[in-house]
Design a protein around this motif. Structure first.
Motif, short mmCIF file in Angstrom:
data_model
loop_
_atom_site.label_atom_id
_atom_site.label_comp_id
_atom_site.label_asym_id
_atom_site.label_seq_id
_atom_site.Cartn_x
_atom_site.Cartn_y
_atom_site.Cartn_z
N CYS A 1 -13.53 5.62 8.74
CA CYS A 1 -14.19 4.72 7.85
C CYS A 1 -13.89 3.31 8.44
O CYS A 1 -14.52 2.33 7.95
N GLY A 2 -13.31 3.23 9.61
CA GLY A 2 -13.59 2.04 10.18
C GLY A 2 -12.04 0.98 9.97
O GLY A 2 -12.41 -0.24 9.99
N THR A 3 -11.13 1.57 9.61
CA THR A 3 -9.92 0.92 9.01
C THR A 3 -8.96 0.80 10.52
O THR A 3 -9.06 1.65 11.50
N SER A 4 -7.76 0.33 10.22
CA SER A 4 -6.83 0.39 11.30
C SER A 4 -5.53 0.40 10.76
O SER A 4 -5.27 -0.50 9.78
N GLY A 5 -4.58 1.15 11.11
CA GLY A 5 -3.23 1.11 10.60
C GLY A 5 -2.98 2.61 9.77
O GLY A 5 -3.68 3.10 9.10
N TYR A 6 -1.68 2.85 9.71
CA TYR A 6 -1.17 3.96 9.11
C TYR A 6 -1.21 3.83 7.57
O TYR A 6 -1.65 4.85 7.03
N GLU A 7 -0.78 2.66 7.33
CA GLU A 7 -0.70 2.68 5.67
C GLU A 7 -2.26 2.53 5.20
O GLU A 7 -2.76 3.24 4.14
N GLU A 8 -3.23 1.87 5.61
CA GLU A 8 -4.58 2.18 5.37
C GLU A 8 -5.16 3.35 5.20
O GLU A 8 -5.67 3.76 4.44
N ALA A 9 -4.77 3.89 6.29
CA ALA A 9 -5.23 5.30 6.51
C ALA A 9 -4.74 6.35 5.37
O ALA A 9 -5.48 7.13 4.66
N ALA A 10 -3.27 6.15 4.90
CA ALA A 10 -2.83 6.82 3.77
C ALA A 10 -3.65 6.83 2.63
O ALA A 10 -3.81 7.45 1.75
N GLY A 11 -3.62 5.29 2.23
CA GLY A 11 -4.24 5.06 0.91
C GLY A 11 -5.76 5.58 0.87
O GLY A 11 -6.08 5.98 -0.08
N TYR B 1 -3.93 -2.81 -3.86
CA TYR B 1 -4.54 -3.16 -2.77
C TYR B 1 -5.55 -1.99 -1.87
O TYR B 1 -6.61 -2.24 -1.20
N ILE B 2 -5.25 -0.80 -2.26
CA ILE B 2 -6.09 0.47 -1.74
C ILE B 2 -7.69 0.01 -2.45
O ILE B 2 -8.53 0.29 -1.69
N GLY B 3 -7.75 -0.33 -3.62
CA GLY B 3 -9.02 -0.79 -4.38
C GLY B 3 -9.60 -1.78 -3.74
O GLY B 3 -10.94 -1.95 -3.36
N VAL B 4 -9.14 -2.85 -3.10
CA VAL B 4 -9.59 -4.01 -2.58
C VAL B 4 -9.87 -3.75 -1.07
O VAL B 4 -11.15 -3.81 -0.83
N MET B 5 -9.24 -2.75 -0.37
CA MET B 5 -9.74 -2.24 0.75
C MET B 5 -11.18 -1.57 0.76
O MET B 5 -11.94 -1.63 1.41
N VAL C 1 0.98 -1.40 0.11
CA VAL C 1 0.01 -0.09 0.03
C VAL C 1 0.98 1.16 -0.12
O VAL C 1 0.58 2.34 -0.63
N VAL C 2 2.03 1.24 0.85
CA VAL C 2 2.94 2.38 0.72
C VAL C 2 3.34 2.74 -0.69
O VAL C 2 3.60 3.80 -1.17
N ARG C 3 3.90 1.46 -1.36
CA ARG C 3 4.32 1.78 -2.62
C ARG C 3 3.27 2.25 -3.77
O ARG C 3 3.47 2.95 -4.49
N GLU C 4 2.03 1.99 -3.32
CA GLU C 4 1.08 2.37 -4.20
C GLU C 4 0.48 3.90 -4.11
O GLU C 4 0.40 4.39 -4.90
N VAL C 5 0.72 4.11 -2.73
CA VAL C 5 0.67 5.77 -2.35
C VAL C 5 1.72 6.54 -3.03
O VAL C 5 1.43 7.55 -3.68
N ALA D 1 -9.75 9.91 -0.93
CA ALA D 1 -10.68 10.69 -0.36
C ALA D 1 -10.30 12.32 -0.77
O ALA D 1 -11.08 13.04 -1.17
N GLY D 2 -8.99 12.58 -0.59
CA GLY D 2 -8.65 13.86 -0.94
C GLY D 2 -8.56 14.44 -2.49
O GLY D 2 -8.88 15.44 -2.74
N ALA D 3 -8.30 13.14 -3.26
CA ALA D 3 -8.32 13.54 -4.55
C ALA D 3 -9.73 13.77 -5.14
O ALA D 3 -9.96 14.45 -5.85
N ASN D 4 -10.79 12.95 -4.57
CA ASN D 4 -12.12 13.18 -4.94
C ASN D 4 -12.84 14.16 -4.37
O ASN D 4 -13.71 14.93 -5.07
N ALA D 5 -12.28 14.74 -3.13
CA ALA D 5 -12.92 15.80 -2.67
C ALA D 5 -12.61 17.14 -3.74
O ALA D 5 -13.13 18.02 -3.87
#
Length: 621
Positions: free
Chosen positions: A369-379, A406-410, A55-59, A384-388
Motif C-alpha cells: 500500500c506504500g508504507t514503510s515499517g513493521y508497525e504501519e504494516a501491522a495496523g 494513528y491507524i486512522g490517520v495513516m 500504533v502497536v498499542r492500538e493494534v 484489511a483482514g477485518a474488512n476482508a
C-alpha cells in the motif's frame, strides 16, 4: 481448497490480517513462502518508536498480536519522549531476531479457524468481475470470497549493492514476479519504491569501550494491555552510540558515484525519513558527524545492527567505511548492507477499508500500500483482514477515523493524499495527538473492536476491569478533601508551590503542574490501587482536561460536515468559486466526503466552504 479469506504473505501485515479475519469468524488461510520467516524482521529487530509505539498499542487494543509477541522477551525496552507531553510518549523495544518470529508463530497456531500453508502465490483467481481466490505456483486454485495481499517488499524485488543488482527478496528469499505482472494486468497504477538496511557486525569484533552506552529502562513497561510480567533492567541488554567522522565522510564523498543510490542504478523512491548514510552527507554537507547506534539482534549479542548506516555501496567499500568509525576499527561484517527495490500499488487505488477500488474482493496491507515499517504494516493488516472477513460474511465494514487512532490517520493520508515515497507514521501527522495517546488506546478502540468481533472475552474482561478501576480512581479524587499536613506542604514545596494551609480538593491539587497522581494518592485515605496504565491515564485526563475538551469540541465541530457525502458524478470544473488547482485535484481524486476533500493537497479551507455551499444549494438545504 476453499476459504472465506486468503491472506498472501506472512509479514507483519499478513499476521494481523490473518488474526483479524479469523477472530471475526472467517475461515482463513495464510499463505507464505517460508513458515520459519513468518514475523521476520529483515531490517532492525525493534518494535515501536516515535508514533509507531502508539500504533502497536492500538493494534493490541483491537486484539492484535504484535504487542504480546514484543513483550514476551524484549532485549531492551524504554519509554521515549518522557520529557515531552503525554501526546508523544511511546514505547520502543529491541526484540530478538529469531525469538520474535517464534513468539508470533506460537500465537498464530493457537488461533481457531486459521490454516497456515507454505506455498507461493503466482496470480489472482479473477473472473473479470471480482477476485475469487488465488493460484499457487504449481497452478492449484484456492478459492475464497476475499483476498488480502500483504507481500511486503517482494513484488518484482531487486537487491542492490554497488554495481551488483540481483532479483531477490529480503534475506535471500525469492522475489514474487508473476504476481507483480498479474497486478499490472488488472490495470492498477503501480509505483516503484526502495528501502535499505545497514550492515550487521560481529559482537566480539567491536570495541565497546569507545562507545557511549544506551541502557534500557526499569519499570512496568509493556505494549500489551494483557501483559503483567515486565522485563527488569538487569535482564535487558544495552545499546551503544557511536559516530561517523571526517574520515568516514571523506571516503564516502570520494566514491559517491560508486553507490547504487547515486550511480543511477536505483530507480525507486526511498523513504525520506530513513536515508542512506551517503544521502545524509549530501543533504547535510556541513554536519561534522552523524550518530549511529549499535543494537543487539539476539540475547547472545552474536549479531549487532549498525542503526543509521544504511548504504548502497558494495561490500569492499562497506568494509572500509565501517572501519573508519571509532570503536569499529576491527569490525567484522556478518551481513552486508543492501538496498531493495520493489513494486507497490499506488495507495490512491485503495479506499478507507483498504479495498482495491477497481477490483472487488481484493484488499491490501503493508508495503504493497506504500508504507514503510513493521508497525504501519501491522495496523493496516488488522484493518484489511477485518474488512476482508466482514465482506466475505456479508457484514458492515470496519473503519477508523483520524480522531480515533494513528491507524486512522495513516489510512486517511494514504487514500486521500497518496504516497510519493514509502509512508512513515510521525506524531506530527496527527492533528489530535493529545487524544491519541499511548496510555488510552484501549479506551479509544477496544469497545469498537468488540462490536466487530476483533476482541475476545479475555481481553474485553480486562478492559472492563480497567474502566472500572479508572472510574473508582476519579471518584476518589473528586470526593476527597485534603487537609493541611506537613506531607502535603512538602509535596507542594517540591513542586514549587507555597502551601496556603486551607483544605484542598484532591482533584484540584492534581491539576497543579509537577504534582503527580502518586503524590496526591498518598494523601487520600483508601485511594484505590491503580495499574501503571490507569495511573497515567487518570493523571493525564485531569491535568490536561482543558486541552482535551478543546480538541473534542474541534472534532465535534468538524464532524458536522466531515462525513457529508459528495456525489460521485460532480463535475468539479463547473463548480463556481473553486480555485483551478482545487478543481483539478478534486476531479482527479474524486473524494467521497467533505472531510476527505479538505485533506487533499491543493484544496484549502476556502474551497471546502465552496463545496459546502454547493451541496446545500443542490440539495435544497
Amino acid at each position: 481448497m476453499d476459504y472465506d479469506v486468503v491472506v498472501v504473505g506472512g509479514g507483519h501485515a499478513g499476521i494481523e490480517a490473518a488474526r483479524g479475519a479469523s477472530s471475526i469468524g472467517a475461515k482463513t488461510l495464510l499463505l507464505t513462502m517460508d513458515i520459519a520467516m513468518i514475523g521476520n524482521t529483515p531490517c532492525n529487530p525493534h518494535i515501536g518508536g516515535s508514533a509507531k509505539g502508539i500504533v502497536v498499542r492500538e493494534v493490541d487494543a483491537l486484539g492484535g498480536l504484535m504487542g504480546l509477541a514484543a513483550d514476551a522477551h524484549p532485549l531492551q525496552i524504554k519509554m521515549l519522549n518522557r520529557s515531552k507531553g503525554p501526546g508523544v510518549r511511546c514505547l520502543r523495544a529491541q526484540v530478538g531476531k529469531h525469538d520474535y518470529p517464534k513468539q508470533i508463530l506460537f500465537l498464530l497456531r493457537e488461533i481457531k479457524g486459521l490454516d497456515i500453508v507454505e506455498e507461493e502465490v503466482s496470480s489472482l483467481l479473477y473472473d473479470g468481475e471480482r477476485v475469487r481466490g488465488v493460484y499457487l505456483k504449481d497452478g492449484t486454485p484456492v478459492t475464497s470470497k476475499a483476498v488480502v495481499l500483504t507481500t511486503g517488499t517482494f513484488l518484482d524485488s531487486r537487491i542492490i549493492r554497488g554495481k551488483d543488482s540481483i532479483l531477490s527478496g529480503p534475506d535471500g528469499l525469492p522475489p514474487s514476479l508473476r504476481l507483480a505482472e498479474d497486478l499490472r494486468g488488472l490495470g492498477l497504477r503501480m509505483v516503484r519504491f526502495k528501502t535499505g538496511t545497514p550492515p550487521r557486525l560481529a559482537y566480539e569484533s567491536i570495541d565497546f569501550s569507545k562507545a557511549e552506552i544506551e541502557p534500557g529502562e526499569e519499570g512496568p513497561l509493556a505494549f500489551s494491555y494483557l501483559t503483567t510480567k515486565y522485563t527488569p533492567l538487569k535482564d535487558q541488554l544495552p545499546c551503544y552510540l557511536v559516530y561517523t567522522n571526517g574520515r568516514t565522510h571523506d571516503l564516502i564523498r570520494a566514491h559517491l558515484q560508486e553507490s547504487a543510490v547515486y550511480s543511477g542504478l536505483i530507480k525507486g523512491t526511498g523513504p525520506r525519513y530513513c536515508p542512506s548514510i551517503e544521502s545524509k552527507l549530501v543533504r547535510f554537507p556541513d554536519r561534522a558527524r552523524h550518530q549511529l547506534f549499535l543494537e543487539p539482534e539476539e540475547d547472545d549479542y552474536s549479531s549487532v545492527y549498525l542503526q543509521g548506516f544504511s548504504t548502497g555501496f558494495g561490500e569492499e567499500m562497506q568494509e572500509k567505511m565501517v572501519r573508519t568509525i571509532v570503536g569499529l576499527e576491527n569490525a567484522r561484517i556478518l551481513k552486508y548492507a543492501y538496498q531493495i527495490e520493489y513494486d507497490a500499488i499506488d495507495s490512491l487505488e485503495f479506499d478507507r477499508h483498504l479495498r482495491v477500488k477497481k477490483v472487488p474482493g481484493l484488499f491490501g496491507a503493508g508495503q504493497i500500500c506504500g508504507t514503510s515499517g513493521y508497525e504501519e504494516a501491522a495496523g493496516l493488516g488488522l484493518v484489511a483482514g477485518a474488512n476482508a472477513a466482514l465482506s466475505a460474511l456479508g457484514r458492515p465494514l470496519f473503519s477508523l477515523g483520524r480522531n480515533e487512532s494513528y491507524i486512522g490517520v495513516m489510512i486517511d493520508d494514504l487514500v486521500t493524499k497518496g504516497a510519493d515515497e514509502p509512508y512513515r507514521l510521525l506524531s506530527s501527522r496527527a492533528e489530535h495527538r493529545l487524544l491519541l495517546r499511548h496510555d488510552n488506546a484501549d479506551l479509544r478502540l477496544t469497545e469498537k473492536g468488540r462490536q466487530f468481533g476483533l476482541v475476545d472475552d479475555l481481553r474485553y474482561a480486562s478492559f472492563l476491569g480497567r474502566k472500572a478501576e479508572l472510574q473508582k480512581g476519579r471518584a476518589a479524587l473528586e470526593a476527597a478533601k485534603i487537609p493541611f499536613s506537613e506531607r502535603r506542604k512538602a509535596i507542594l514545596s517540591k513542586a514549587g508551590y507555597v502551601d496556603e494551609g486551607r483544605s484542598l480538593r484532591a482533584i484540584d491539587l492534581l491539576k497543579r503542574s509537577r504534582v503527580s497522581l502518586l503524590d496526591v494518592s498518598s494523601l487520600v485515605d483508601g485511594f484505590p490501587a491503580l495499574g501503571p496504565d490507569s495511573l497515567l491515564t487518570l493523571e493525564t485526563e485531569v491535568k490536561f482536561a482543558g486541552y482535551l475538551s478543546r480538541e473534542e469540541r474541534e472534532i465535534a465541530e468538524a464532524a458536522s460536515y466531515e462525513g457529508m457525502t459528495l456525489p460521485p458524478d460532480i463535475d468539479y470544473h463547473n463548480v463556481d468559486g473553486l480555485r483551478l488547482e482545487a478543481r483539478e485535484k478534486l476531479q482527479e481524486r474524486r473524494p467521497s466526503t467533505i472531510g476527505e476533500a479538505g485533506r487533499l493537497p491543493g484544496v484549502n479551507p476556502a474551497d471546502v466552504t465552496v463545496l459546502l455551499l454547493y451541496l446545500r444549494r443542490t440539495r435544497g438545504q
